[in-house]
Scaffold this motif. Structure first.
Motif, PDB file in Angstrom:
ATOM      1  N   ASP A 177       0.838  -1.207   0.000  1.00  0.00           N
ATOM      2  CA  ASP A 177       0.000   0.000   0.000  1.00  0.00           C
ATOM      3  C   ASP A 177       0.873   1.257   0.000  1.00  0.00           C
ATOM      4  O   ASP A 177       1.552   1.543   0.988  1.00  0.00           O
ATOM      5  CB  ASP A 177      -0.909  -0.009   1.227  1.00  0.00           C
ATOM      6  N   PRO A 178       0.856   2.029  -1.095  1.00  0.00           N
ATOM      7  CA  PRO A 178       1.686   3.236  -1.138  1.00  0.00           C
ATOM      8  C   PRO A 178       1.205   4.335  -0.193  1.00  0.00           C
ATOM      9  O   PRO A 178       1.922   5.296   0.056  1.00  0.00           O
ATOM     10  CB  PRO A 178       1.591   3.683  -2.606  1.00  0.00           C
ATOM     11  N   GLU A 179       0.001   4.181   0.362  1.00  0.00           N
ATOM     12  CA  GLU A 179      -0.524   5.159   1.311  1.00  0.00           C
ATOM     13  C   GLU A 179       0.022   4.949   2.723  1.00  0.00           C
ATOM     14  O   GLU A 179      -0.116   5.822   3.579  1.00  0.00           O
ATOM     15  CB  GLU A 179      -2.054   5.093   1.338  1.00  0.00           C
ATOM     16  N   VAL A 180       0.627   3.787   2.981  1.00  0.00           N
ATOM     17  CA  VAL A 180       1.199   3.493   4.298  1.00  0.00           C
ATOM     18  C   VAL A 180       2.633   3.988   4.308  1.00  0.00           C
ATOM     19  O   VAL A 180       3.462   3.557   3.507  1.00  0.00           O
ATOM     20  CB  VAL A 180       1.141   1.979   4.614  1.00  0.00           C
ATOM     21  N   SER A 181       2.930   4.907   5.221  1.00  0.00           N
ATOM     22  CA  SER A 181       4.270   5.488   5.294  1.00  0.00           C
ATOM     23  C   SER A 181       5.226   4.542   6.014  1.00  0.00           C
ATOM     24  O   SER A 181       4.804   3.566   6.652  1.00  0.00           O
ATOM     25  CB  SER A 181       4.222   6.820   6.041  1.00  0.00           C
ATOM     26  N   VAL A 182       6.508   4.859   5.922  1.00  0.00           N
ATOM     27  CA  VAL A 182       7.529   4.049   6.601  1.00  0.00           C
ATOM     28  C   VAL A 182       7.278   4.015   8.110  1.00  0.00           C
ATOM     29  O   VAL A 182       7.260   2.932   8.706  1.00  0.00           O
ATOM     30  CB  VAL A 182       8.952   4.547   6.265  1.00  0.00           C
TER      31      VAL A 182
END
Length: 93
Positions: A34-39
């Motif tokens: 998921d690109p919406e979940v940050s590091v």
């Protein structure tokens, strides 16, 4: 970085029972893709599995590798995971 990704994926217990057979594994894979979940969010999600600062940094680098990929690559990776779970070899489980 590629070696880190391979080692992290190899460490995950891939089972072949209705998907992976492990909802936690499927959730981690979903959050990884998921690109919406940050590091930091990802590190927080898997913090119970990280014992040291080095582990936390490795998880951060792992997630960053996926953030650097195109949406097409992420979709292909997700397709690969589905293919593994639904493969001929997993039908027996």
């Amino acid at each position: 970085m590629k070696l880190l990704m391979v080692l992290m994926l190899a460490a995950l217990p891939l089972l072949c029972y209705t998907g992976s057979g492990c909802q936690l594994l499927e959730d981690v894979v979903a959050k990884t893709l998921d690109p919406e979940v940050s590091v930091p969010e990802f590190q927080q999600y898997v913090q119970e599995f990280t014992d040291s600062e080095a582990d936390k940094n490795a998880v951060g680098e792992f997630k960053q590798c996926f953030l650097n990929q195109s949406n097409e690559t992420l979709q292909n990776f997700d397709l690969m995971m589905d293919t593994v779970y639904n493969s001929y070899w997993c039908k027996f489980f």
